[in-house]
Design a protein around this motif. Structure first.
Motif, PDB file in Angstrom:
ATOM      1  N   ASP A  45       0.825  -1.209   0.000  1.00 10.26           N
ATOM      2  CA  ASP A  45       0.000   0.000   0.000  1.00 10.26           C
ATOM      3  C   ASP A  45       0.863   1.264   0.000  1.00 10.26           C
ATOM      4  O   ASP A  45       0.810   2.075   0.934  1.00 10.26           O
ATOM      5  N   PRO A  46       1.672   1.474  -1.061  1.00 11.27           N
ATOM      6  CA  PRO A  46       2.606   2.604  -1.070  1.00 11.27           C
ATOM      7  C   PRO A  46       1.925   3.936  -1.344  1.00 11.27           C
ATOM      8  O   PRO A  46       0.790   3.996  -1.818  1.00 11.27           O
ATOM      9  N   ASN A  47       2.652   5.008  -1.050  1.00 13.70           N
ATOM     10  CA  ASN A  47       2.183   6.359  -1.374  1.00 13.70           C
ATOM     11  C   ASN A  47       2.639   6.808  -2.749  1.00 13.70           C
ATOM     12  O   ASN A  47       2.097   7.764  -3.313  1.00 13.70           O
ATOM     13  N   LEU A 108      15.318  13.560  -8.762  1.00  9.95           N
ATOM     14  CA  LEU A 108      14.343  12.541  -8.367  1.00  9.95           C
ATOM     15  C   LEU A 108      13.646  12.932  -7.075  1.00  9.95           C
ATOM     16  O   LEU A 108      12.409  12.872  -6.979  1.00  9.95           O
ATOM     17  N   ILE A 109      14.401  13.332  -6.065  1.00 13.31           N
ATOM     18  CA  ILE A 109      13.815  13.712  -4.782  1.00 13.31           C
ATOM     19  C   ILE A 109      12.901  14.919  -4.943  1.00 13.31           C
ATOM     20  O   ILE A 109      11.797  14.973  -4.366  1.00 13.31           O
ATOM     21  N   ALA A 110      13.327  15.892  -5.742  1.00  7.72           N
ATOM     22  CA  ALA A 110      12.504  17.083  -5.961  1.00  7.72           C
ATOM     23  C   ALA A 110      11.179  16.721  -6.613  1.00  7.72           C
ATOM     24  O   ALA A 110      10.106  17.223  -6.220  1.00  7.72           O
ATOM     25  N   LYS A 111      11.228  15.845  -7.618  1.00  2.67           N
ATOM     26  CA  LYS A 111      10.002  15.441  -8.313  1.00  2.67           C
ATOM     27  C   LYS A 111       9.097  14.624  -7.401  1.00  2.67           C
ATOM     28  O   LYS A 111       7.865  14.775  -7.419  1.00  2.67           O
ATOM     29  N   ILE A 112       9.686  13.732  -6.603  1.00  4.14           N
ATOM     30  CA  ILE A 112       8.895  12.927  -5.666  1.00  4.14           C
ATOM     31  C   ILE A 112       8.184  13.832  -4.662  1.00  4.14           C
ATOM     32  O   ILE A 112       6.976  13.701  -4.432  1.00  4.14           O
ATOM     33  N   LEU A 115       5.365  15.849  -6.335  1.00  2.00           N
ATOM     34  CA  LEU A 115       4.220  15.006  -6.689  1.00  2.00           C
ATOM     35  C   LEU A 115       3.446  14.573  -5.452  1.00  2.00           C
ATOM     36  O   LEU A 115       2.212  14.547  -5.456  1.00  2.00           O
ATOM     37  N   LEU A 116       4.159  14.256  -4.385  1.00  2.00           N
ATOM     38  CA  LEU A 116       3.495  13.870  -3.140  1.00  2.00           C
ATOM     39  C   LEU A 116       2.693  15.039  -2.569  1.00  2.00           C
ATOM     40  O   LEU A 116       1.573  14.848  -2.091  1.00  2.00           O
ATOM     41  N   ARG A 117       3.268  16.240  -2.619  1.00  2.00           N
ATOM     42  CA  ARG A 117       2.541  17.412  -2.115  1.00  2.00           C
ATOM     43  C   ARG A 117       1.256  17.640  -2.901  1.00  2.00           C
ATOM     44  O   ARG A 117       0.187  17.856  -2.320  1.00  2.00           O
ATOM     45  N   ARG A 118       1.366  17.591  -4.219  1.00  2.00           N
ATOM     46  CA  ARG A 118       0.171  17.831  -5.049  1.00  2.00           C
ATOM     47  C   ARG A 118      -0.871  16.749  -4.840  1.00  2.00           C
ATOM     48  O   ARG A 118      -2.058  17.027  -4.681  1.00  2.00           O
ATOM     49  N   THR A 119      -0.422  15.518  -4.846  1.00  2.00           N
ATOM     50  CA  THR A 119      -1.355  14.395  -4.783  1.00  2.00           C
ATOM     51  C   THR A 119      -2.059  14.315  -3.440  1.00  2.00           C
ATOM     52  O   THR A 119      -3.286  14.203  -3.372  1.00  2.00           O
ATOM     53  N   TYR A 120      -1.298  14.398  -2.356  1.00  2.00           N
ATOM     54  CA  TYR A 120      -1.896  14.176  -1.047  1.00  2.00           C
ATOM     55  C   TYR A 120      -2.579  15.415  -0.488  1.00  2.00           C
ATOM     56  O   TYR A 120      -3.285  15.346   0.498  1.00  2.00           O
TER      57      TYR A 120
END
Length: 224
Positions: A45-47, A108-112, A115-120
């Protein structure tokens, strides 16, 4: 902390990604069985998912489409393939971003993080599914998915299967199932539960799922 699922065939790169991401306080899991990716995805169940295109058996496009059938979790493709068609395919299959190898850890870290900020911030990305031995129960649409077949369930069939899968390692008492179905089992004929169980068994057998619900005489039911 956010959990990241790494689907990468290059074991050295996969381990390096995991090591670098954990330095940034992410929890990671590397895929173990490339023929069983969806079950691993459901159980973990990953984020967020990091997904290569070139994989054993089925490629990343295929697995992204399978993930999209059950989840809105963000997916970032990571690949040495960088043609316009590859990027278009990745997005069309449900990918959220595409990073070309060799990877820059900083990018990679910047994109992750972005994307996590926008998505969650705006979406519920829970998978809303549970799985048992290849049987996937979609809790949002009340359907069962087995070997790419989508099986419609009645309200009671769904509830029975849900409570059995949630308690798959132990016997579920008949009274407990009846409470789930009708809230107060004292007003329901005991035979009604048997009828519902038999209907569910018959439906499962029609799709090749045989003998999965075992009767424990005088007690209840358990998954085999």
């Amino acid at each position: 902390m956010f959990k990241i699922f790494i689907i990468e065939d290059d074991k050295k790169l996969s381990a390096l990604l995991s090591q670098n991401l954990e330095k940034w306080n992410f929890i990671t899991k590397e895929v173990e069985d490339f023929s069983n990716i969806i079950n691993e995805f459901i159980n973990y169940d990953p984020n967020l998912v990091l997904l290569d295109i070139n994989l054993p058996a089925f490629d990343g496009f295929y697995w992204c489409s399978k993930i999209r059938e059950i989840s809105k979790v963000p997916v970032i493709f990571i690949s040495s393939r960088n043609s316009n068609m590859d990027i278009i395919m990745a997005i069309n299959m449900g990918g959220d971003d595409f990073i070309q190898k060799p990877l820059s850890t900083e990018i990679l870290i910047a994109k992750i993080n972005a994307l996590l900020r926008r998505t969650y911030s705006y979406h519920d990305t829970q998978t809303n599914v549970i799985e048992y031995n290849g049987i996937v129960l979609d809790m949002k649409d009340n359907i069962l998915i087995y070997k790419d077949e989508k099986i419609e369930l009645t309200k009671n069939e769904y509830k029975i299967l849900y409570v059995l899968i949630k308690n798959n390692n132990k016997i579920v008492l008949r009274d407990d199932i009846m409470r789930v179905l009708w809230e107060d089992e004292s007003f329901v004929d005991d035979n009604t539960l048997t009828v519902n169980i038999n209907r569910l068994r018959k439906k499962l057998e029609e799709y090749g799922i045989k003998d999965v619900i075992k009767t424990k005489k005088g007690q209840g039911y358990i998954l085999s």
